[in-house]
Motif scaffolding. Structure first.
Motif, short mmCIF file in Angstrom:
data_model
loop_
_atom_site.label_atom_id
_atom_site.label_comp_id
_atom_site.label_asym_id
_atom_site.label_seq_id
_atom_site.Cartn_x
_atom_site.Cartn_y
_atom_site.Cartn_z
N VAL A 103 21.30 60.30 49.39
CA VAL A 103 22.06 59.06 49.20
C VAL A 103 21.11 57.87 48.99
CG1 VAL A 103 23.60 57.41 50.36
CG2 VAL A 103 24.14 59.84 50.35
N ASP A 104 19.99 57.91 49.65
CA ASP A 104 19.00 56.87 49.46
C ASP A 104 18.50 56.86 48.01
OD1 ASP A 104 17.50 54.77 50.67
OD2 ASP A 104 15.71 56.03 50.40
N LEU A 105 18.27 58.06 47.45
CA LEU A 105 17.88 58.17 46.04
C LEU A 105 18.96 57.59 45.14
CD1 LEU A 105 16.47 61.80 45.60
CD2 LEU A 105 15.17 59.67 45.60
N VAL A 106 20.20 57.92 45.44
CA VAL A 106 21.32 57.44 44.64
C VAL A 106 21.39 55.92 44.68
CG1 VAL A 106 23.85 57.39 44.44
CG2 VAL A 106 22.67 59.53 44.93
N ARG A 107 21.26 55.39 45.87
CA ARG A 107 21.39 53.95 46.02
C ARG A 107 20.31 53.21 45.23
NH1 ARG A 107 22.09 53.82 51.38
NH2 ARG A 107 24.34 54.08 51.22
N ARG A 108 19.14 53.82 45.14
CA ARG A 108 18.06 53.14 44.43
C ARG A 108 18.11 53.34 42.92
NH1 ARG A 108 12.84 54.99 46.56
NH2 ARG A 108 13.88 56.48 47.92
N HIS A 109 18.82 54.38 42.46
CA HIS A 109 18.74 54.70 41.03
C HIS A 109 20.06 54.74 40.29
CE1 HIS A 109 14.46 55.66 41.21
NE2 HIS A 109 14.72 56.10 42.42
N SER A 110 21.17 54.58 40.99
CA SER A 110 22.45 54.73 40.31
C SER A 110 23.39 53.60 40.71
CB SER A 110 23.03 56.10 40.67
OG SER A 110 24.29 56.22 40.12
N ARG A 111 24.32 53.30 39.82
CA ARG A 111 25.26 52.21 40.10
C ARG A 111 26.44 52.68 40.92
NH1 ARG A 111 25.47 51.64 34.09
NH2 ARG A 111 24.52 53.62 34.54
N LYS A 112 27.16 53.64 40.36
CA LYS A 112 28.40 54.06 41.01
C LYS A 112 28.29 55.53 41.41
CE LYS A 112 32.69 54.33 42.24
NZ LYS A 112 33.01 53.86 43.59
N ALA A 113 28.65 55.81 42.64
CA ALA A 113 28.64 57.21 43.08
C ALA A 113 29.91 57.50 43.88
CB ALA A 113 27.41 57.50 43.91
N TRP A 114 30.38 58.72 43.76
CA TRP A 114 31.52 59.18 44.53
C TRP A 114 31.01 60.15 45.58
CZ3 TRP A 114 36.27 57.18 43.25
CH2 TRP A 114 36.35 56.52 42.01
N LEU A 115 31.72 60.22 46.69
CA LEU A 115 31.28 61.10 47.77
C LEU A 115 32.33 62.18 48.03
CD1 LEU A 115 29.23 61.76 49.98
CD2 LEU A 115 30.37 60.08 51.44
N ALA A 116 31.95 63.43 47.79
CA ALA A 116 32.86 64.56 48.01
C ALA A 116 32.41 65.34 49.23
CB ALA A 116 32.88 65.46 46.78
N VAL A 117 33.31 65.48 50.19
CA VAL A 117 33.02 66.26 51.39
C VAL A 117 33.59 67.66 51.16
CG1 VAL A 117 33.31 66.42 53.89
CG2 VAL A 117 33.15 64.17 52.79
N ASN A 118 32.71 68.61 50.89
CA ASN A 118 33.15 69.94 50.47
C ASN A 118 33.38 70.88 51.66
OD1 ASN A 118 33.81 71.87 48.49
ND2 ASN A 118 31.73 72.71 48.53
N GLU A 131 32.59 61.15 59.66
CA GLU A 131 31.18 60.83 59.92
C GLU A 131 30.42 60.44 58.64
OE1 GLU A 131 28.47 64.06 60.98
OE2 GLU A 131 30.03 65.48 60.45
N PHE A 132 31.01 60.77 57.46
CA PHE A 132 30.33 60.49 56.21
C PHE A 132 30.54 59.07 55.69
CE2 PHE A 132 30.84 65.12 56.38
CZ PHE A 132 29.52 65.50 56.24
N HIS A 133 31.44 58.32 56.35
CA HIS A 133 31.57 56.91 56.00
C HIS A 133 30.24 56.19 56.18
CE1 HIS A 133 36.04 57.39 56.45
NE2 HIS A 133 35.99 56.55 55.45
N ALA A 134 29.47 56.67 57.15
CA ALA A 134 28.19 56.05 57.48
C ALA A 134 27.22 56.06 56.30
CB ALA A 134 27.57 56.76 58.68
N LEU A 135 27.45 56.94 55.32
CA LEU A 135 26.55 57.00 54.17
C LEU A 135 26.71 55.77 53.27
CD1 LEU A 135 26.79 60.79 53.25
CD2 LEU A 135 24.79 59.59 54.15
N GLY A 136 27.81 55.05 53.43
CA GLY A 136 27.99 53.80 52.70
C GLY A 136 28.26 53.98 51.21
N LEU A 137 28.84 55.11 50.83
CA LEU A 137 29.17 55.33 49.41
C LEU A 137 30.66 55.13 49.15
CD1 LEU A 137 27.10 58.45 48.28
CD2 LEU A 137 26.63 56.05 47.85
N GLY A 138 31.33 54.47 50.06
CA GLY A 138 32.77 54.31 49.90
C GLY A 138 33.51 55.44 50.59
N LYS A 139 34.80 55.57 50.25
CA LYS A 139 35.64 56.52 50.96
C LYS A 139 35.27 57.97 50.61
CE LYS A 139 40.67 57.28 51.67
NZ LYS A 139 40.50 58.53 52.33
N PRO A 140 34.89 58.74 51.63
CA PRO A 140 34.59 60.15 51.35
C PRO A 140 35.89 60.91 51.07
CG PRO A 140 33.88 59.49 53.57
CD PRO A 140 34.76 58.41 53.05
N ILE A 141 35.88 61.80 50.08
CA ILE A 141 37.07 62.57 49.74
C ILE A 141 36.84 64.03 50.12
CG2 ILE A 141 38.74 63.08 47.92
CD1 ILE A 141 38.33 60.24 47.48
#
Ligand code: GDP
Ligand code: MG
Length: 186
Positions: A103-118, A131-141
């Motif tokens: 997620v740190d890589l994403v935050r530094r290199h990408s604009r928009k990311a979605w978070l899928a909890v598989n 617990e994945f809200h803490a990653l700060g990528l918006g609402k985990p699905i």
């Protein structure tokens, strides 16, 4: 141009399984062995009206947190090629430091990311994602790549910004003549 979606995440979260489902193929290598997909795989798919290209990232797993140089390289390359990034995590395993690294890589290199909890089949959606809200990528699905749970809904959200890319329909001049089609794009 088709939207390009990159599936990224630490090894074993289910990226190749989702890739297979999104491309309805068995092209990506799916395995219990983390990191068997050594290179990026590209696939073509369509959900509702929107066609897309999906990129699966792999890499040899290494180190204590399951992140190594090759994986980082693959992830960065895929993000560069993509219009949208889907970060996958494993809802059964819970949040790991490797997830935080990705997620740190994403935050530094990408604009928009979605978070899928598989791997969320049979689990409470809110509980498994909390617990994945803490990653700060918006609402985990919460999804299940293996069982297909909520994949269509999730992908509709991911693809929503691209719904106005209507395909061009070209009628052949002579309807009795064979229609020849060229598939072009990145
Ligand atoms: P990748 O390393 O991220 O590409 O992960 P894979 O797609 O190779 O999957 C890793 C393991 O997780 C395999 O054993 C899959 O069968 C399993 N897996 C993938 N998706 C799901 C899912 O939705 N539910 C469950 N229970 N297992 C899954
Ligand atoms: Mg894989």
């Amino acid at each position: 141009m088709l939207p390009v979606i990159a599936l990224i995440g630490r090894p074993n979260v289910g990226k190749s399984t989702l890739f297979n489902r999104l491309t309805r193929s068995r092209d990506a290598i799916v395995s219990n062995y983390p990191g068997l997909t050594r290179d990026r795989q590209y696939g073509f798919g369509k959900i509702g009206p929107v066609a897309y290209i999906v990129i699966d990232t792999g890499g040899v797993a290494g180190g204590e947190i399951g992140v190594n140089e090759l994986m980082v390289e693959q992830t960065l390359a895929a993000m560069k090629e993509a219009d949208t990034v889907v970060v996958m995590v494993d809802g059964r395993n819970g949040l790991t430091s490797a997830d935080e690294y990705v997620v740190d890589l994403v935050r530094r290199h990408s604009r928009k990311a979605w978070l899928a909890v598989n791997k969320a089949e049979g689990l409470d959606q809110d509980l498994v994602s909390s617990e994945f809200h803490a990653l700060g990528l918006g609402k985990p699905i919460a999804i299940s790549a293996a069982h297909g749970d909520r994949i269509a809904n999730f992908m509709e959200e991911v693809l929503a910004p691209f719904t106005n890319t209507t395909p061009v329909v070209i009628e052949p001049a002579d309807k009795n003549k064979e229609l020849r089609i060229a598939v072009i794009g990145r």
